[in-house]
Structures are given as C-alpha cells and as structure tokens.
Design an enzyme around this catalytic site. Structure first.
Site, short mmCIF file in Angstrom:
data_model
loop_
_atom_site.label_atom_id
_atom_site.label_comp_id
_atom_site.label_asym_id
_atom_site.label_seq_id
_atom_site.Cartn_x
_atom_site.Cartn_y
_atom_site.Cartn_z
N SER A 99 0.84 -1.20 0.00
CA SER A 99 0.00 0.00 0.00
C SER A 99 0.87 1.24 0.00
O SER A 99 2.03 1.20 0.44
CB SER A 99 -0.92 0.01 1.24
N HIS A 100 0.31 2.35 -0.46
CA HIS A 100 1.01 3.63 -0.37
C HIS A 100 1.23 4.04 1.08
O HIS A 100 2.14 4.80 1.39
CB HIS A 100 0.20 4.73 -1.06
N SER A 101 0.36 3.56 1.94
CA SER A 101 0.43 3.93 3.36
C SER A 101 0.98 2.76 4.17
O SER A 101 0.43 1.65 4.12
CB SER A 101 -0.96 4.31 3.86
N GLY A 149 3.74 6.35 -0.47
CA GLY A 149 4.40 5.94 -1.70
C GLY A 149 4.69 4.45 -1.63
O GLY A 149 4.42 3.79 -0.63
N ASP A 151 -2.62 -1.76 -3.40
CA ASP A 151 -3.75 -0.82 -3.51
C ASP A 151 -3.89 -0.39 -4.97
O ASP A 151 -4.66 -0.99 -5.70
CB ASP A 151 -3.73 0.31 -2.47
#
Lengths: 136, 132
Positions: free
Chosen positions: A8-10, A45, A69
């Site tokens: 995921s980006h997070s 990112g 994601d």
C-alpha cells in the site's frame, strides 16, 4: 501453503490490512507488508525494494500472492517481480483483487491450503462481489 | 435487535431442525425419528439434502471472524452448502465463500436457513449448527 504480501502507499494501511488478513489466516500463512517509501514510512508511496524484501520474507515454493492498492503500487510491484530470480518470478503473482477484501479472502483460502492460482481467483472475485444484502 | 420470529425458530439461540429435504423420500416420517440415520438409508449419497434454520446468537451478528470459522468448517465438506437470511428475505449464498456469507448481513436474532446437498450433507449441517 502460499505466502501473501500486502502493498500500500500507506505503511499504516499495509500493516492494518496485514493484521486483518492474519486474523483470517491464523498463524500458518506467511504474510508480510510493504507500505510507504523505504527510507521514510511516514511518506506515502511505494518502493520496489521494500516490496522485494517483503516477497523474500514470505517466500515459499507454493508461491506468493501480492495484493496492492493501486497506481504506483502496481508499478513498484511489477519492478519488484522483475528483480526476482526467474524461478521465483514464475511462482509470484500480482493480484487484481481489491486490497482489503482481496486480502481477507486470500488469507482465508490460503489457510485452507489452496494453490496460488485458486487463491487469486477467489480474491479477484471480490471485484464484483456486492457488500450489501440483496443486491446480487 | 429483536428476534424476528419464524416458524422454525421458537427458541432464541436454539436450533430447530425442520423436516429434512428428502427429494423422493418418504415425507410422512415423524419428526421424532432420527433424521440423519433415515436419510442415509433412503437416499443415494449424491442426492442427500438437508436443511435447518438457525438463529444467530452472537451479539455482533455474523462478523468476519465468525464468518471465517463458518467457511473453514463448510470447506471441509464435499456437499454444496448454502445459506439464506430469512429475516432479510435474502437470496441463498454459498457458505464456502466469505464474501457471499457476509452478504447475508446477519445480525443477532436473525434466522438463517442452512442447506446442504451432497454425500456428507448431514455431517456438514451438524458441524455448522454448532457455530451459531
């Protein structure tokens, strides 16, 4: 039994989905997460090297399913796959499944001992599964 | 969340077995005789069919983790196993699918009809009943 990687980006989201998936899988399924940038997990990112090491962390001969994601998560995962040795790459699959639902389904079916392609199929079925009752 | 009464669920948290579905079987058997033994004697294994109504007793309803356990148990059987939420008048869903099972949106007190068809239908229903 296959392994799962949550991208995921997070970093927090990846860890949270990882925890949720672990609830479904019990302790038999290897699950790792790769969220945020490699040198700074607070920045949103994705990072191919972080994903690569997450794949290696849960690597097993039955294969590894990578759930992402969207957007650059997909591109970073593709790059991570390209960095894998050929033999491992053939047994590593990027899933088109939605991240949360896909991880839940994949974790449960992985824990039932299903093979890589079968787990991916049921996870990707989440793309078209309605959440609300009586809408099917 | 009130217990929506159904003819099959007179006791909250209890399971009442309705007459097992036995296509082609003798439906005049009394409720008192053991349905499991009867159906295995009369039916060829592939036609075994069994149905019960259960009431959801968990205050949180049928949630992710309890759903996980239902899918785990259901997956151990060859029988096709479906469930419908009588309290929501829902369609029947595949109990071996966590996504479909969650679509039942089953709250505490809801009545679910479980149905199994296959050689191990009796055992499947028996195992699943203990989870509600």
């Amino acid at each position: 039994m296959i392994g799962l990687v949550i991208v995921s980006h997070s970093a927090k989201l990846a860890q949270g989905v990882h925890e949720l998936a672990a609830q479904m899988a019990g302790d038999q399924v290897g699950i790792s997460d790769a969220g945020g940038l490699s040198d700074d997990s607070e920045t949103f990112g994705t990072d191919a090297f972080k994903i690569l090491s997450a794949i290696e962390e849960v690597w097993c001969d039955d294969g590894v399913l990578v759930l992402m994601d969207l957007g650059s998560a997909v591109m970073s995962a593709e790059i991570a796959l390209e960095m894998l040795p050929e033999q491992q790459r053939q047994n590593c699959l990027l899933s088109n499944a939605p991240l949360v639902e896909g991880a839940i389904v994949a974790a449960l079916h992985a824990s039932l001992g299903e093979p890589l392609q079968a787990v991916n199929r049921v996870a990707e079925a989440a793309l078209s599964a309605p959440k609300l009752a009586n809408t099917s | 969340m009130e217990n929506q009464s159904s003819p099959f669920s007179p006791f909250e948290g209890k399971i009442e077995r309705n007459e097992p579905h036995q296509e082609g079987g003798n439906s005049s058997n009394s409720h008192a005789s053991p349905p499991d033994a009867r159906s295995s004697q009369l039916e060829p294994p592939h036609q075994l069919s069994k149905s019960v109504v259960v009431t959801v007793s968990d205050p949180r309803g049928l949630h992710l983790r309890s759903g996980r356990d239902v899918v785990r148990i259901a997956s151990q059987f060859q029988a096709e196993i479906t469930a419908s939420n009588l309290s929501r008048n829902s369609n029947a869903v595949d109990l071996k699918s966590i996504l479909q099972l969650l679509q039942l949106q089953a709250r505490q007190g809801h009545s679910l009809q479980l149905a199994a068809t296959g050689p191990d239908a009796d055992a499947a229903i028996e195992a699943l009943c203990s989870l509600f």
